[in-house]
Scaffold this motif. Structure first.
Motif, mmCIF file in Angstrom:
data_model
loop_
_atom_site.group_PDB
_atom_site.id
_atom_site.type_symbol
_atom_site.label_atom_id
_atom_site.label_comp_id
_atom_site.label_asym_id
_atom_site.label_seq_id
_atom_site.Cartn_x
_atom_site.Cartn_y
_atom_site.Cartn_z
ATOM 1 N N PRO A 4 0.827 -1.207 0.000
ATOM 2 C CA PRO A 4 0.000 0.000 0.000
ATOM 3 C C PRO A 4 0.863 1.260 0.000
ATOM 4 C CG PRO A 4 0.045 -1.018 2.198
ATOM 5 C CD PRO A 4 0.716 -1.975 1.254
ATOM 6 N N PRO A 5 0.408 2.329 -0.666
ATOM 7 C CA PRO A 5 -0.864 2.469 -1.388
ATOM 8 C C PRO A 5 -0.750 2.102 -2.863
ATOM 9 C CG PRO A 5 0.208 4.583 -1.317
ATOM 10 C CD PRO A 5 1.149 3.622 -0.616
ATOM 11 N N THR A 51 -8.169 -5.924 -4.992
ATOM 12 C CA THR A 51 -6.834 -5.324 -5.047
ATOM 13 C C THR A 51 -6.940 -3.959 -5.720
ATOM 14 O OG1 THR A 51 -5.801 -7.504 -5.209
ATOM 15 C CG2 THR A 51 -4.447 -5.602 -5.789
ATOM 16 N N VAL A 52 -6.503 -2.942 -4.998
ATOM 17 C CA VAL A 52 -6.614 -1.562 -5.465
ATOM 18 C C VAL A 52 -5.280 -0.859 -5.254
ATOM 19 C CG1 VAL A 52 -9.093 -1.451 -4.959
ATOM 20 C CG2 VAL A 52 -7.442 -0.766 -3.198
ATOM 21 N N GLY A 53 -5.192 0.384 -5.724
ATOM 22 C CA GLY A 53 -4.005 1.184 -5.466
ATOM 23 C C GLY A 53 -3.514 1.903 -6.707
ATOM 24 N N PHE A 54 -2.437 2.651 -6.533
ATOM 25 C CA PHE A 54 -1.840 3.437 -7.605
ATOM 26 C C PHE A 54 -1.471 2.561 -8.785
ATOM 27 C CE2 PHE A 54 2.102 4.997 -9.570
ATOM 28 C CZ PHE A 54 1.750 6.281 -9.940
ATOM 29 N N ASP A 55 -0.740 1.463 -8.551
ATOM 30 C CA ASP A 55 -0.312 0.584 -9.638
ATOM 31 C C ASP A 55 -1.498 -0.016 -10.383
ATOM 32 O OD1 ASP A 55 2.426 0.940 -9.350
ATOM 33 O OD2 ASP A 55 2.648 -0.711 -7.932
ATOM 34 N N VAL A 56 -2.542 -0.362 -9.642
ATOM 35 C CA VAL A 56 -3.731 -0.958 -10.252
ATOM 36 C C VAL A 56 -4.419 0.048 -11.172
ATOM 37 C CG1 VAL A 56 -5.967 -2.048 -9.804
ATOM 38 C CG2 VAL A 56 -4.024 -2.525 -8.297
ATOM 39 N N ASP A 57 -4.558 1.271 -10.706
ATOM 40 C CA ASP A 57 -5.187 2.301 -11.538
ATOM 41 C C ASP A 57 -4.346 2.610 -12.779
ATOM 42 O OD1 ASP A 57 -7.252 2.432 -9.759
ATOM 43 O OD2 ASP A 57 -6.939 4.521 -9.164
ATOM 44 N N ILE A 92 -4.349 10.271 -10.613
ATOM 45 C CA ILE A 92 -4.159 8.975 -9.959
ATOM 46 C C ILE A 92 -3.148 9.099 -8.825
ATOM 47 C CG2 ILE A 92 -3.284 6.621 -10.288
ATOM 48 C CD1 ILE A 92 -4.406 6.751 -13.172
ATOM 49 N N ALA A 93 -2.050 9.823 -9.086
ATOM 50 C CA ALA A 93 -1.017 9.991 -8.059
ATOM 51 C C ALA A 93 -1.551 10.747 -6.848
ATOM 52 C CB ALA A 93 0.188 10.717 -8.652
ATOM 53 N N MET A 94 -2.302 11.803 -7.084
ATOM 54 C CA MET A 94 -2.858 12.576 -5.973
ATOM 55 C C MET A 94 -3.852 11.736 -5.172
ATOM 56 S SD MET A 94 -1.253 15.423 -5.951
ATOM 57 C CE MET A 94 -2.245 16.222 -4.683
ATOM 58 N N TRP A 113 -3.861 8.482 -4.625
ATOM 59 C CA TRP A 113 -3.272 7.417 -3.811
ATOM 60 C C TRP A 113 -2.079 7.860 -2.978
ATOM 61 C CZ3 TRP A 113 -6.208 3.461 -2.991
ATOM 62 C CH2 TRP A 113 -7.123 3.050 -3.964
ATOM 63 N N VAL A 114 -1.269 8.771 -3.504
ATOM 64 C CA VAL A 114 -0.018 9.139 -2.843
ATOM 65 C C VAL A 114 -0.069 10.543 -2.238
ATOM 66 C CG1 VAL A 114 2.480 9.303 -3.138
ATOM 67 C CG2 VAL A 114 1.203 7.635 -4.476
ATOM 68 N N GLY A 115 -0.887 11.401 -2.831
ATOM 69 C CA GLY A 115 -0.973 12.768 -2.325
ATOM 70 C C GLY A 115 0.061 13.685 -2.927
ATOM 71 N N ALA A 116 0.738 13.243 -3.988
ATOM 72 C CA ALA A 116 1.753 14.074 -4.644
ATOM 73 C C ALA A 116 1.993 13.526 -6.043
ATOM 74 C CB ALA A 116 3.065 14.058 -3.854
ATOM 75 N N ASP A 117 2.450 14.395 -6.928
ATOM 76 C CA ASP A 117 2.836 13.973 -8.268
ATOM 77 C C ASP A 117 4.245 13.402 -8.167
ATOM 78 O OD1 ASP A 117 3.547 13.707 -10.916
ATOM 79 O OD2 ASP A 117 2.667 15.605 -11.546
ATOM 80 N N ILE A 118 4.387 12.103 -8.378
ATOM 81 C CA ILE A 118 5.656 11.415 -8.097
ATOM 82 C C ILE A 118 6.400 11.012 -9.367
ATOM 83 C CG2 ILE A 118 5.020 10.605 -5.809
ATOM 84 C CD1 ILE A 118 4.185 7.927 -7.056
#
Length: 261
Positions: free
Chosen positions: A48-49, A59-65, A251-253, A255-260
């Protein structure tokens, strides 16, 4: 931060033992994916996340999206597959799925076994201070007290660079508390977990711009089997278009809260 996987020799050795010879497609995998109407991508489901099982047992998350969005742009349905991380490259080579979208660091060793699309995000060292701090650059930390997690590579880097007092802690929660209390003036840690903590708990920190960190981040890529230039080009175009039109950032915002990127 990111996970280690079995070596190229082990991964390819397992693939050889299963198949006898390396998997060889008569056509580019893009053709097979389009014919099947499905793009299968693998992750660990335990990171996660980026990939994890939610309360609905999905199964969810940044990679899944990211995987589902790439599938959409290829014109097919996305199908995430969760599998043990230590055999994930072997599974790709054995044809169990079309790609690994699972926060995999691009390394020379892995590039011997697979091709990579991307990178699709970066993970690396960050220097964080309290929001509104008078400290605006790493040079402002001369003779100040900084916090690091005991045993991390960031501690080693901080000691080698020198010029400040170093205090060690067990992990990020302690570091946030010490920074908030003013017992340290900055913390040097992996940047992505800080972004996640800020998103989840509202921690008030600011990341310093450190030019010497440029180009030192881990590059995270999407693995596919070798010998598939059409699939690689199509996936890279899908990823580039996502980054250009705002979909990636959304998508980044989320799940992660930032542009990574």
């Amino acid at each position: 931060m990111l996970k280690t996987i079995l070596s190229y020799a082990v991964a390819t050795g397992l693939a050889f033992s299963v198949l006898g010879t390396p998997l060889a497609a008569s056509a580019d995998d893009l053709e097979t994916i389009k014919a099947a109407g499905e793009f299968k991508f693998a992750n660990s489901g335990a990171y996660p996340p980026f990939s994890f099982v939610d309360d609905s047992n999905q199964t969810v998350g940044f990679d899944v999206d990211i995987g589902n969005e790439i599938a959409k742009r290829l014109g097919v349905k996305g199908a995430g597959v969760s599998t043990a991380w230590d055999g994930i490259i072997a599974g790709l080579l054995a044809g169990k799925y079309d790609s690994v979208i699972g926060s995999m660091t691009i390394t020379p060793e892995r590039e011997k076994a697979v091709d990579f699309v991307g990178p699709y995000y970066k993970s690396g060292r960050g220097v964080f201070v309290t929001e509104g701090s008078e400290i605006k650059s790493i040079d402002d930390l001369k003779d100040k007290t900084i916090g690091v997690t005991l045993g991390e590579t960031h501690e080693k880097w901080a000691r080698e660079r020198g010029g400040w007092e170093i205090r060690t802690y067990k992990g990020l929660p302690e570091l946030f508390l010490e920074l908030k209390a003013g017992r340290i003036q900055a913390m040097i840690v992996d940047a992505v977990p800080v972004s996640i903590a800020v998103k989840e708990t509202g921690e008030k920190v600011a990341k310093l711009d450190v030019p010497e960190f440029a180009g030192t981040e881990d590059q995270i890529g999407i693995a596919i089997r070798k010998g598939n230039p059409e699939l690689k080009a199509a996936m890279q175009k899908a990823l580039d278009d996502m980054m250009a039109d705002g979909t990636y950032e959304a998508i980044a915002m989320k799940w992660v809260g930032a542009d990574i990127r």
